[in-house]
Design a protein around this motif. Structure first.
Motif, PDB file in Angstrom:
ATOM      1  N   UNK A 238      11.203   8.030  -7.195  1.00 28.96           N
ATOM      2  CA  UNK A 238      10.298   9.128  -6.846  1.00 28.96           C
ATOM      3  C   UNK A 238       8.917   8.724  -7.329  1.00 28.96           C
ATOM      4  N   UNK A 239       7.949   8.654  -6.413  1.00 35.98           N
ATOM      5  CA  UNK A 239       6.652   8.029  -6.678  1.00 35.98           C
ATOM      6  C   UNK A 239       5.537   9.073  -6.678  1.00 35.98           C
ATOM      7  N   UNK A 240       4.641   8.969  -7.659  1.00 36.43           N
ATOM      8  CA  UNK A 240       3.452   9.825  -7.749  1.00 36.43           C
ATOM      9  C   UNK A 240       2.204   9.006  -7.429  1.00 36.43           C
ATOM     10  N   UNK A 241       1.073   9.707  -7.380  1.00 39.83           N
ATOM     11  CA  UNK A 241      -0.249   9.079  -7.248  1.00 39.83           C
ATOM     12  C   UNK A 241      -0.450   8.352  -5.917  1.00 39.83           C
ATOM     13  N   UNK A 242       0.092   8.928  -4.846  1.00 37.09           N
ATOM     14  CA  UNK A 242      -0.180   8.411  -3.508  1.00 37.09           C
ATOM     15  C   UNK A 242      -0.289   9.601  -2.567  1.00 37.09           C
ATOM     16  N   UNK A 243      -0.713   9.356  -1.331  1.00 38.04           N
ATOM     17  CA  UNK A 243      -0.821  10.412  -0.347  1.00 38.04           C
ATOM     18  C   UNK A 243       0.518  10.721   0.290  1.00 38.04           C
ATOM     19  N   UNK A 244       0.590  11.889   0.937  1.00 40.08           N
ATOM     20  CA  UNK A 244       1.826  12.282   1.611  1.00 40.08           C
ATOM     21  C   UNK A 244       2.192  11.287   2.710  1.00 40.08           C
ATOM     22  N   UNK A 245       3.429  10.845   2.691  1.00 40.96           N
ATOM     23  CA  UNK A 245       4.015   9.960   3.695  1.00 40.96           C
ATOM     24  C   UNK A 245       3.423   8.555   3.698  1.00 40.96           C
ATOM     25  N   UNK A 246       2.653   8.228   2.654  1.00 39.65           N
ATOM     26  CA  UNK A 246       2.169   6.844   2.561  1.00 39.65           C
ATOM     27  C   UNK A 246       3.328   5.866   2.415  1.00 39.65           C
ATOM     28  N   UNK A 247       4.427   6.314   1.810  1.00 40.28           N
ATOM     29  CA  UNK A 247       5.571   5.419   1.635  1.00 40.28           C
ATOM     30  C   UNK A 247       6.103   4.899   2.968  1.00 40.28           C
ATOM     31  N   UNK A 248       5.855   5.644   4.058  1.00 37.61           N
ATOM     32  CA  UNK A 248       6.285   5.191   5.384  1.00 37.61           C
ATOM     33  C   UNK A 248       5.639   3.877   5.778  1.00 37.61           C
ATOM     34  N   UNK A 249       4.458   3.602   5.230  1.00 39.41           N
ATOM     35  CA  UNK A 249       3.671   2.429   5.642  1.00 39.41           C
ATOM     36  C   UNK A 249       3.893   1.216   4.747  1.00 39.41           C
ATOM     37  N   UNK A 250       4.625   1.388   3.652  1.00 39.12           N
ATOM     38  CA  UNK A 250       4.802   0.278   2.722  1.00 39.12           C
ATOM     39  C   UNK A 250       5.814  -0.713   3.274  1.00 39.12           C
ATOM     40  N   UNK A 258      10.451  -6.490  -9.768  1.00 40.86           N
ATOM     41  CA  UNK A 258      11.323  -6.296  -8.608  1.00 40.86           C
ATOM     42  C   UNK A 258      10.505  -6.320  -7.318  1.00 40.86           C
ATOM     43  N   UNK A 259      10.988  -7.078  -6.338  1.00 41.30           N
ATOM     44  CA  UNK A 259      10.378  -7.107  -5.011  1.00 41.30           C
ATOM     45  C   UNK A 259      11.311  -6.432  -4.022  1.00 41.30           C
ATOM     46  N   UNK A 260      10.748  -5.541  -3.203  1.00 41.50           N
ATOM     47  CA  UNK A 260      11.548  -4.840  -2.201  1.00 41.50           C
ATOM     48  C   UNK A 260      10.837  -4.843  -0.862  1.00 41.50           C
ATOM     49  N   UNK A 261      11.625  -4.768   0.190  1.00 42.60           N
ATOM     50  CA  UNK A 261      11.082  -4.795   1.547  1.00 42.60           C
ATOM     51  C   UNK A 261      11.435  -3.509   2.274  1.00 42.60           C
ATOM     52  N   UNK A 262      10.414  -2.825   2.822  1.00 41.91           N
ATOM     53  CA  UNK A 262      10.654  -1.621   3.595  1.00 41.91           C
ATOM     54  C   UNK A 262      11.390  -1.953   4.881  1.00 41.91           C
ATOM     55  N   UNK A 263      12.351  -1.113   5.221  1.00 48.83           N
ATOM     56  CA  UNK A 263      13.150  -1.379   6.419  1.00 48.83           C
ATOM     57  C   UNK A 263      12.956  -0.281   7.455  1.00 48.83           C
ATOM     58  N   UNK A 264      13.510   0.900   7.204  1.00 51.02           N
ATOM     59  CA  UNK A 264      13.382   2.034   8.117  1.00 51.02           C
ATOM     60  C   UNK A 264      13.135   3.288   7.293  1.00 51.02           C
ATOM     61  N   UNK A 265      12.642   4.335   7.965  1.00 51.39           N
ATOM     62  CA  UNK A 265      12.532   5.635   7.305  1.00 51.39           C
ATOM     63  C   UNK A 265      13.914   6.284   7.241  1.00 51.39           C
ATOM     64  N   UNK A 266      14.035   7.280   6.382  1.00 49.55           N
ATOM     65  CA  UNK A 266      15.317   7.960   6.202  1.00 49.55           C
ATOM     66  C   UNK A 266      15.405   9.126   7.179  1.00 49.55           C
ATOM     67  N   UNK A 267      16.357   9.048   8.106  1.00 50.46           N
ATOM     68  CA  UNK A 267      16.592  10.118   9.072  1.00 50.46           C
ATOM     69  C   UNK A 267      17.435  11.199   8.407  1.00 50.46           C
TER      70      UNK A 267
END
Length: 333
Positions: A238-250, A258-267
């Protein structure tokens, strides 16, 4: 992808994490140096850009049961781990092996999970504490299970656990099984084709890690008459200090080492409408409101269909340790 961008949630005092942020940035730069050649070959050197802060971490040992908040966690290829608790490594099933989740039995969400002296503990209202060994006797049978249409095994946790869960749910007979490291995991790519062949899970829906931002939750709650909690959505990070839905663009992100790769949004599905405090299924909110403004772009309907999007799934490129307060970086050109 639809969804208004909102101002980030209340900023955390910088002096609390300033030193930690500086150290984490040094670690970030070092952690990414190992892959510099590969990334340069893919299109030039990239640098970490801070996009948020880890506000909370959660492990959900038993699928659909209550999460365990932790200050620090290992990120493994198959999800978060804290001590002997691993994310969704236990599963409630019917006697025929088909999974049982809060979609079918909403009261699963009020079962609390813990770990004491090598034992998994389960607690629920009006029930005595159940304690069972994490390392199960080899005499316990290995059962064939079915999770979202895919076969996977689990070692049976015994008749006492089965009776406890069945009694609490007041349901048809259920069993509890545990995924062991020698068993064959499910391939995320067999569930959603956008994952890689190396991405694997035990009993999660499809992905090792789910990330959600505080600002996204605040944006949703600004549209709801009755506010919902982060627990309705069961994120690992759970991440703070960013805009709404910015996580969609990461895409490529770095937290700690730790390195992670964004794959898909959660339906999202009706599980989000289960009250995490009472286990009562609403079937409407917050799902109806999410559908009003968080549907995918028409070009992505073959992936998400009519489900609204909330949070983003990540696969693990490099394992390591993360903790509350860690800066979150994305890699940019």
């Amino acid at each position: 992808m639809s969804g208004a961008r909102a101002v980030a949630g209340t900023a955390r005092p910088g002096w609390l994490w300033g030193a930690a942020a500086a150290l984490a940035l040094c670690a970030a730069l070092g952690a990414w140096r190992w892959a510099g050649g590969r990334r340069r070959a893919a299109g030039g050197r990239r640098r970490p850009q801070r996009v948020g802060t880890v506000l909370s971490l959660f492990v959900y040992p038993v699928k659909s049961c209550r999460g365990v908040a932790v200050r620090r966690a290992q990120v493994t290829p198959m999800g978060l781990r804290s001590g002997e608790l691993r994310d969704r490594f236990w599963l409630v099933t019917k006697e025929d092996g088909h999974m049982v989740t809060a979609r079918q039995e909403p009261r699963l969400v009020v079962i609390s999970v813990g770990c004491e002296d090598g034992h998994l503990t389960l607690d629920a209202p009006e029930m005595e504490t159940l304690s069972l060994p994490i390392k199960l006797p080899r005499k316990n049978p290995v059962r064939n299970c079915r999770v979202f249409g895919l076969d996977i095994q689990g070692r049976d946790c015994g008749d006492e656990a089965a009776r406890w869960i069945t009694t609490f749910l007041k349901s048809e007979p259920c069993r509890l099984v545990h995924f062991e490291s020698s068993m064959v995991p499910r391939k995320s790519k067999d569930i959603i084709n956008l994952f890689r062949t190396t991405d694997e899970v035990a009993y999660p829906d499809c992905s090792p890690v789910l990330v959600l931002s505080e600002a996204s939750l605040e944006d949703l709650n600004s549209r709801l008459e009755k506010k919902v909690k982060m627990e309705n959505f069961r994120p690992n990070i759970f991440v703070a200090d960013c805009g709404a839905f910015e996580e969609d663009t990461w895409e490529d992100i770095l937290i700690g080492d730790v390195e992670m790769k964004g794959t898909v949004c959660c339906a999202r599905c009706i599980l989000t409408t289960v009250d995490p405090d009472t286990g009562v299924l609403d079937r409407k909110e917050p799902l109806d409101t999410l559908k009003s403004y968080r549907l995918c772009d028409p070009s992505e309907r073959h992936i998400y269909k009519s489900s609204p999007l909330f949070g983003r799934y990540f696969a693990v490129d490099k394992t390591g340790t993360i903790q509350v307060g860690d800066p979150v970086y994305r890699m940019v050109q």
